[in-house]
Scaffold this active site. Structure first.
Site, PDB file in Angstrom:
ATOM      1  N   SER A 173       2.888  10.823   9.322  1.00 32.65           N
ATOM      2  CA  SER A 173       2.856  10.865   7.854  1.00 32.65           C
ATOM      3  C   SER A 173       3.937  11.746   7.244  1.00 32.65           C
ATOM      4  O   SER A 173       4.212  11.653   6.057  1.00 32.65           O
ATOM      5  CB  SER A 173       1.490  11.379   7.382  1.00 32.65           C
ATOM      6  OG  SER A 173       0.459  10.819   8.138  1.00 32.65           O
ATOM      7  N   HIS A 225       3.303   4.419  -3.198  1.00 33.17           N
ATOM      8  CA  HIS A 225       3.701   5.840  -3.316  1.00 33.17           C
ATOM      9  C   HIS A 225       5.063   5.969  -3.997  1.00 33.17           C
ATOM     10  O   HIS A 225       5.326   6.921  -4.725  1.00 33.17           O
ATOM     11  CB  HIS A 225       3.847   6.467  -1.922  1.00 33.17           C
ATOM     12  CG  HIS A 225       2.567   6.955  -1.320  1.00 33.17           C
ATOM     13  ND1 HIS A 225       1.788   7.930  -1.899  1.00 33.17           N
ATOM     14  CD2 HIS A 225       1.946   6.621  -0.169  1.00 33.17           C
ATOM     15  CE1 HIS A 225       0.745   8.174  -1.126  1.00 33.17           C
ATOM     16  NE2 HIS A 225       0.803   7.384  -0.072  1.00 33.17           N
ATOM     17  N   ARG A 230       0.853  -1.182   0.000  1.00 33.51           N
ATOM     18  CA  ARG A 230       0.000   0.000   0.000  1.00 33.51           C
ATOM     19  C   ARG A 230       0.898   1.245   0.000  1.00 33.51           C
ATOM     20  O   ARG A 230       0.963   1.970  -0.986  1.00 33.51           O
ATOM     21  CB  ARG A 230      -0.933  -0.049   1.232  1.00 33.51           C
ATOM     22  CG  ARG A 230      -2.131   0.880   1.184  1.00 33.51           C
ATOM     23  CD  ARG A 230      -1.861   2.270   1.686  1.00 33.51           C
ATOM     24  NE  ARG A 230      -1.395   2.310   3.068  1.00 33.51           N
ATOM     25  CZ  ARG A 230      -0.879   3.396   3.626  1.00 33.51           C
ATOM     26  NH1 ARG A 230      -0.771   4.516   2.930  1.00 33.51           N
ATOM     27  NH2 ARG A 230      -0.446   3.382   4.882  1.00 33.51           N
ATOM     28  N   ASP A 231       1.642   1.448   1.083  1.00 35.84           N
ATOM     29  CA  ASP A 231       2.491   2.639   1.163  1.00 35.84           C
ATOM     30  C   ASP A 231       3.609   2.580   0.121  1.00 35.84           C
ATOM     31  O   ASP A 231       4.014   3.609  -0.431  1.00 35.84           O
ATOM     32  CB  ASP A 231       3.082   2.777   2.576  1.00 35.84           C
ATOM     33  CG  ASP A 231       3.083   4.218   3.050  1.00 35.84           C
ATOM     34  OD1 ASP A 231       3.132   5.118   2.191  1.00 35.84           O
ATOM     35  OD2 ASP A 231       3.049   4.456   4.269  1.00 35.84           O
ATOM     36  N   HIS A 284       2.667   4.323  13.163  1.00 32.46           N
ATOM     37  CA  HIS A 284       3.123   4.133  11.780  1.00 32.46           C
ATOM     38  C   HIS A 284       4.206   5.178  11.550  1.00 32.46           C
ATOM     39  O   HIS A 284       3.917   6.373  11.538  1.00 32.46           O
ATOM     40  CB  HIS A 284       1.907   4.330  10.851  1.00 32.46           C
ATOM     41  CG  HIS A 284       2.214   4.532   9.409  1.00 32.46           C
ATOM     42  ND1 HIS A 284       1.937   3.584   8.450  1.00 32.46           N
ATOM     43  CD2 HIS A 284       2.745   5.583   8.734  1.00 32.46           C
ATOM     44  CE1 HIS A 284       2.291   4.042   7.254  1.00 32.46           C
ATOM     45  NE2 HIS A 284       2.769   5.259   7.392  1.00 32.46           N
ATOM     46  N   HIS A 323       7.478   7.133   9.691  1.00 28.68           N
ATOM     47  CA  HIS A 323       8.204   7.449   8.455  1.00 28.68           C
ATOM     48  C   HIS A 323       9.651   7.802   8.805  1.00 28.68           C
ATOM     49  O   HIS A 323       9.943   8.216   9.931  1.00 28.68           O
ATOM     50  CB  HIS A 323       7.534   8.611   7.721  1.00 28.68           C
ATOM     51  CG  HIS A 323       6.321   8.209   6.936  1.00 28.68           C
ATOM     52  ND1 HIS A 323       5.799   8.966   5.926  1.00 28.68           N
ATOM     53  CD2 HIS A 323       5.528   7.105   7.019  1.00 28.68           C
ATOM     54  CE1 HIS A 323       4.734   8.367   5.419  1.00 28.68           C
ATOM     55  NE2 HIS A 323       4.537   7.244   6.062  1.00 28.68           N
TER      56      HIS A 323
END
Lengths: 312, 341
Positions: free
Chosen positions: B167, B16, B12-13, B194, B196
């Site tokens: 995010s 990107h 999913r990520d 989550h 980054h």
């Protein structure tokens, strides 16, 4: 001149729903020479919208639709500013009373109206309909642009509309209806542009100070005539500005990555919420101009244009 | 030691990082490897979730349903998850079909202050007796009190857990400890993180989250994700194991799966490029990186200026159209300056 005045009674309207939309409509109606609000109807007498309405001297009621059912003679036109699911329940009742309805919710029931297109020449296009749907704020901001693009570029394969609005301007009704907003706006875009493939996105931004409503229209097309596009877009923007003064272009049509991109900003009149709430303004201004056209059409079949008009 | 629930967002990520161009074969091969490793939840789809394929945030190579069906066919032990952002995807167009196609876990996401737009989507999943998590995005932008208020809404709608997303990769250790500790204390449901990697903190922050009481972590093979990438799942599993936490994941098979990801999915292994550092400092959504680079090049302006301006304007995830406006403004300003000279 005999001195006899042609007297027009303002069109009696009721507002159903005392949220942001309903309350802002009230402020605008009080300025209109053609409309008179006879009932401002909500569910709680102490809600912020009701308090505001009382301070403006409006006749308020907490009875919901029952207020209209009890006093059917008091209004000719009803603005339904509740929610899509409430309108589904309201419409058959109002229909039975033979009332004209302007639906502010994304219920998908009535005939969709965008004044810059639907009222272009006269009201005849929509005169026969008794339930007019104002689509959505994003729809009112984007559909005239999309419609204009498809008038010039026949081969547009896809149109996408992204609206960003300030979180503060999105009340509970807007939030709970976010799926219906998308659905209804997509349908309106298809209807008025003729483009079969469309997509609508809504973004809420909580930044302080609040952001103005901003809408971006992208259209996928090969080799567009950008000169013609720019000219036509400037023209339609002027038309929209006639009824939404705060509508302005931020990025005029540019061709980038195989798409035409146009970005507009809508500043509100600051009637109920401050000017960042252009989303309230654009749909409400569209509804008001539609109601006014309807009122004129009902009353103004003037045989003597020189006659002085007095509104009461 | 307690069990940590791992979400694998590689499919999913990671989308990107490749302009949302993961194909069927790639999804199939990685889903199979993840399933062999017994990763509890494998999330698949466009980087911004169901219904997000668009000019605004990037068009997917294959549609949502194809991605879901491909992954579904390969997942036996792992649960199949999707991500949805109300405002992009809707119940009728997207969520309903996804659940009918066998999705078992849904992450319903919103900007960190807008949880009430997730109500109907969370309720919809919950009523269908699937697992549903509330994901709050861009959580570096607000205080722990606001995060709690929004998490409580999601909890009341029926969310099985709350995942705080960094995010923009902007969290520092103290932010993780403060926010996670507060939510773990105040919420009835599990809390997750989550991370980054813009500032090189993804693994550290994830581990700090667990030590502060989080029991869910979301990560990607080789960190495959937007911008500088995410917490690297195989590292995370290894560190958790060393610390005595259980994940139910087979470490060797996890390491193998990450090799599959590198070989089959990843064009360039995420690393912290200067642009990602700037994006993390400016607190801008990592998913903007590719768009900012392209548009800055086109308008001949410094992409770092664009990121700082976007940060100043408090852009939220999904607001990629602002990049063009900012770029046009910066380019106009530059022309004005050049004329003066």
């Amino acid at each position: 001149m005999t001195g006899s005045k042609q007297i027009f009674k303002r069109l009696k309207v009721a507002i159903l729903g005392s949220g942001n939309i309903g309350t802002d409509l009230l402020v605008k109606i009080q300025r209109s020479p053609l409309l008179s609000c006879t009932h401002f109807i909500g569910r709680r007498l102490n809600s912020p919208g009701m308090e505001k309405a009382k301070s403006l001297g409006a006749e308020v009621s907490a009875q919901g639709i029952q207020e209209i059912l009890n006093n059917p003679e008091d209004c000719d036109l009803i603005f339904d500013a509740t929610s899509a699911s409430d309108h589904v329940y309201h419409w058959p009742l109002l229909d039975m009373l033979g009332k004209m309805v302007i639906d502010m919710t994304p219920s998908k029931i009535g005939q969709m109206v965008v004044p810059a297109i639907s009222l272009k020449d006269n009201i005849n296009n929509i005169k026969e309909f008794r339930n007019l749907n104002m689509i959505s704020c994003g729809g009112q901001a984007s559909i005239p642009l999309a419609h204009t693009l498809t008038q010039i570029e026949r081969e547009i394969e896809y149109i996408e509309v992204v609206s960003s609005i300030s979180s503060r301007s999105a009340g509970p009704g807007t939030r709970i209806n976010i799926d219906e907003y998308i659905d209804n706006t997509e349908e309106g875009l298809k209807l008025f542009s003729g483009c079969k493939k469309v997509k609508v996105i809504l973004i809420l931004n909580p930044a302080q100070p609040c952001i103005d409503m901003q809408t971006t229209v992208s259209a996928k097309v090969k080799n567009p005539n950008m000169e013609k596009v720019k000219e036509a877009i400037a023209e339609i923007i002027n038309k929209i500005r006639l009824y939404v003064p705060g509508y302005e272009i931020v990025v005029p049509p540019v061709y980038e990555n195989n798409r035409i991109v146009i970005m507009v900003r809508v500043k509100g009149l600051g009637d109920y919420l401050p000017s960042y709430a252009g989303n309230l303004d654009i749909i409400n201004c569209a509804a008001i101009v539609t109601a006014e056209e309807y009122a004129k059409n009902l009353m103004l079949v003037s045989d003597n244009p020189n006659k002085e008009i007095e509104y009461v | 030691m307690s069990n940590i629930l791992i979400f694998d967002s590689t499919l999913r990520d990671g989308n990107h990082a490749v302009h949302h161009e993961l194909n069927n074969k790639q999804i199939a091969v990685y889903a199979a490897a993840a399933d062999t490793a017994e990763i509890p939840i494998v999330v698949v789809g466009h980087g911004n979730g169901l219904g997000a394929s668009s000019l605004q945030v990037g068009e997917s190579l294959i549609n949502d349903m194809e991605m879901i069906e491909t992954a579904r066919a390969k997942l036996k032990k792992s649960k199949l998850g999707v991500f949805i952002l109300p405002g992009f995807g809707t119940i009728k167009k997207n969520l309903k079909n996804a659940i009918n196609a066998g999705v078992e876990v849904v992450c319903v996401s919103s900007h960190c202050t807008e949880a009430d737009i997730t109500q109907r989507h969370i309720e919809y999943v919950s009523e269908r007796e699937k697992e549903v998590y509330g994901n709050l995005m861009m959580t570096h932008m607000v205080s722990k009190e606001i995060l709690l208020e929004e998490s409580l809404k999601m909890q009341s709608f029926g969310a099985n857990g709350i995942i705080l997303m960094d995010s923009a990769g902007a969290y520092l250790p103290k932010d993780v400890i403060e926010k996670i500790t507060f939510l773990v204390t105040e919420l009835k449901i599990p809390v997750g993180f989550h991370g980054h990697n813009n500032l090189g903190m993804a693994i550290t922050n994830s581990i700090l989250a667990v030590e502060a009481g989080a029991t869910i972590l979301d990560a990607c093979a080789r960190g495959f994700g937007a911008g500088a990438g995410n917490a690297q799942i195989e590292v995370l599993v290894a560190v958790l194991e060393k610390m005595g936490y259980t994940t139910g994941i087979d470490l060797y098979k996890m390491l193998d799966a990450s090799d599959v990801a590198e070989k089959e999915l990843i064009k360039v292994i995420p690393n912290i490029k200067p642009i990602s550092i700037v994006s993390g400092l400016a607190g801008v959504f990592s998913g903007f990186a590719k768009h900012v680079e392209r548009i800055s090049l086109q308008y001949g302006i410094d992409s770092r200026d664009v990121f700082f301006e976007l940060g100043r304007r408090k852009a939220v995830a999904g607001q990629e159209d602002l990049i063009v406006e900012v770029a046009v403004n910066l380019a106009d300003k530059r022309i004005a300056v050049e004329k003066k000279c």
